[in-house]
Design a protein around this motif. Structure first.
Motif, PDB file in Angstrom:
ATOM      1  N   ALA A 285     -16.329 -29.622 -17.793  1.00 35.14           N
ATOM      2  CA  ALA A 285     -16.164 -28.816 -19.079  1.00 35.14           C
ATOM      3  C   ALA A 285     -16.492 -29.347 -20.264  1.00 35.14           C
ATOM      4  O   ALA A 285     -17.132 -29.153 -21.150  1.00 35.14           O
ATOM      5  CB  ALA A 285     -14.653 -28.167 -19.107  1.00 35.14           C
ATOM      6  N   LEU A 286     -15.691 -30.816 -20.461  1.00 30.78           N
ATOM      7  CA  LEU A 286     -16.030 -31.627 -21.752  1.00 30.78           C
ATOM      8  C   LEU A 286     -17.638 -32.137 -21.811  1.00 30.78           C
ATOM      9  O   LEU A 286     -18.166 -31.951 -22.766  1.00 30.78           O
ATOM     10  CB  LEU A 286     -15.094 -32.729 -21.301  1.00 30.78           C
TER      11      LEU A 286
ATOM     12  N   ALA B 158     -20.059 -30.410 -20.765  1.00 30.03           N
ATOM     13  CA  ALA B 158     -20.731 -29.088 -21.174  1.00 30.03           C
ATOM     14  C   ALA B 158     -20.813 -28.799 -22.815  1.00 30.03           C
ATOM     15  O   ALA B 158     -21.757 -28.568 -23.242  1.00 30.03           O
ATOM     16  CB  ALA B 158     -20.460 -27.919 -20.424  1.00 30.03           C
ATOM     17  N   VAL B 159     -19.448 -29.418 -23.220  1.00 33.88           N
ATOM     18  CA  VAL B 159     -19.425 -29.067 -24.649  1.00 33.88           C
ATOM     19  C   VAL B 159     -20.061 -29.882 -25.300  1.00 33.88           C
ATOM     20  O   VAL B 159     -20.782 -29.546 -26.523  1.00 33.88           O
ATOM     21  CB  VAL B 159     -17.749 -29.275 -24.906  1.00 33.88           C
ATOM     22  N   LEU B 160     -20.180 -31.206 -24.869  1.00 27.92           N
ATOM     23  CA  LEU B 160     -20.928 -32.362 -25.734  1.00 27.92           C
ATOM     24  C   LEU B 160     -22.404 -32.057 -25.615  1.00 27.92           C
ATOM     25  O   LEU B 160     -23.159 -32.451 -26.530  1.00 27.92           O
ATOM     26  CB  LEU B 160     -20.365 -33.764 -25.197  1.00 27.92           C
TER      27      LEU B 160
ATOM     28  N   ALA C 124     -23.885 -29.051 -25.152  1.00 28.82           N
ATOM     29  CA  ALA C 124     -24.252 -27.624 -25.455  1.00 28.82           C
ATOM     30  C   ALA C 124     -25.594 -27.724 -26.549  1.00 28.82           C
ATOM     31  O   ALA C 124     -25.256 -28.364 -27.632  1.00 28.82           O
ATOM     32  CB  ALA C 124     -23.318 -26.860 -25.930  1.00 28.82           C
TER      33      ALA C 124
ATOM     34  N   PRO D 267     -25.109 -26.350 -31.091  1.00 26.46           N
ATOM     35  CA  PRO D 267     -23.737 -25.932 -31.279  1.00 26.46           C
ATOM     36  C   PRO D 267     -23.408 -25.300 -32.639  1.00 26.46           C
ATOM     37  O   PRO D 267     -24.219 -25.465 -33.755  1.00 26.46           O
ATOM     38  CB  PRO D 267     -22.918 -27.157 -31.202  1.00 26.46           C
TER      39      PRO D 267
ATOM     40  N   PRO E 186     -16.207 -29.905 -33.044  1.00 27.39           N
ATOM     41  CA  PRO E 186     -15.658 -29.938 -31.735  1.00 27.39           C
ATOM     42  C   PRO E 186     -15.984 -31.519 -30.951  1.00 27.39           C
ATOM     43  O   PRO E 186     -15.094 -32.019 -30.585  1.00 27.39           O
ATOM     44  CB  PRO E 186     -15.965 -28.890 -31.006  1.00 27.39           C
ATOM     45  N   ARG E 187     -17.405 -31.771 -31.386  1.00 27.32           N
ATOM     46  CA  ARG E 187     -17.836 -33.052 -30.643  1.00 27.32           C
ATOM     47  C   ARG E 187     -17.170 -34.009 -31.497  1.00 27.32           C
ATOM     48  O   ARG E 187     -16.803 -34.945 -30.654  1.00 27.32           O
ATOM     49  CB  ARG E 187     -19.251 -33.113 -30.756  1.00 27.32           C
TER      50      ARG E 187
ATOM     51  N   LEU F 111     -13.705 -34.596 -30.282  1.00 30.05           N
ATOM     52  CA  LEU F 111     -13.413 -35.074 -28.844  1.00 30.05           C
ATOM     53  C   LEU F 111     -13.751 -36.532 -28.782  1.00 30.05           C
ATOM     54  O   LEU F 111     -13.138 -37.381 -28.039  1.00 30.05           O
ATOM     55  CB  LEU F 111     -14.477 -34.275 -27.755  1.00 30.05           C
TER      56      LEU F 111
END
Length: 276
Positions: A92-93, A95-97, A99, A102, A107-108, A111
């Motif tokens: 999941a992390l 995928a966020v990084l 994406a 954004p 958020p990046r 994190l």
């Protein structure tokens, strides 16, 4: 970890030239990493994740980082128990990084900041857990924690085992000319074990940091203290309260007088004495 795997039983690697089983283990580790990366990419691709290769690559990096943090935090068992949860969290992390486009970089950045903070925090947690583990081993070892007066020395590598039981450590002289790359010439080994029936001076059989000194002829040099001198190692055997303490050195920089002084100052110490 690789050296602990029974590779010689699975693959005849112990007779291979070069690095032997260690080399085979490193090759297998590299192959496993490539296979894991390809398998992750394929599963992500089939699940409709885009871009799959970026997520798979970042998951590989995050998995390595998680392993390093677990090692530094001395938390391998917890890491293994939480593997399903951490695996899902890492994907999941990743995928966020990775994406595309954004809405915000916050958020990046958050994190990444958390990851940066976890690095020193894991070391602090690991040091605390390691000290607690060593203290627990020393408390439960089953023999008194005999040690000499260490003025002029520092203690390294306190070792304790309930199977035996025995306890030992290494002393380094606090001198400017000490060559730390040549431990055999400079260190004094100290080992404490229960008195065994085979310890019958002038035949002094005892344990020297896990190795048995078998029936070595010894001479008494003081009350409950014996000495053995051979071309390679100098041993002092001290009998105290149903236990035998062995002090040994095999270097030209540790003299008979040094060992005799250390032997004469033996006393029971508390665990913190060995964890300075």
């Amino acid at each position: 970890m690789l050296t602990a795997l029974p590779l010689a039983d699975l693959i005849p690697c112990d007779r291979q030239p070069g690095w032997g089983c260690l080399g085979v283990g490193l090759v297998l580790l590299a192959v496993a990493a490539v296979v894991a990366l390809l398998a992750s990419w394929l599963m992500l691709r089939l699940a409709g994740v885009r871009p799959a290769w970026q997520v798979a690559a970042v998951v590989g990096l995050l998995s390595w980082l998680w392993g390093e943090l677990s090692d530094r935090a001395y938390a391998w068992s917890a890491s293994t128990a939480l593997l399903p949860l951490t695996s899902a969290a890492l994907f999941a992390l990743a995928a966020v990084l990775t994406a595309p486009r954004p809405v915000s970089w916050r958020p990046r950045i958050a994190l990444l900041a958390v990851g940066a903070l976890l690095w020193p925090l894991s070391a602090l947690v690991g040091d605390h857990r390691a000290d607690a583990s060593r203290r627990s081993e020393l408390v439960d070892v089953g023999v008194p924690l005999f040690a000499p007066d260490i003025a002029g020395y520092r203690i390294e590598h306190p070792m304790a085992t309930r199977h035996g039981p025995w306890f030992g450590f290494v002393l380094w002289p606090k001198r400017a000319d000490v060559d730390t790359k040549d431990p055999n010439s400079w260190t004094v080994r100290v080992t404490v074990t229960p008195l065994q029936p085979r310890f019958q001076p002038p035949a002094c059989e005892a344990v020297d940091l896990g190795s048995t000194v078998r029936g070595t002829p010894c001479e008494q040099v003081a009350a409950n203290t014996w000495r053995t001198v051979n071309p390679y190692v100098l041993f002092y055997f001290v009998r105290r309260e149903g236990f035998v303490i062995v002090l040994s050195a095999d270097g030209k920089h540790v003299t008979d007088a040094d060992l005799r002084t250390l032997a004469s100052t033996l006393a029971v110490r508390d665990p913190d004495f060995f964890l300075r």
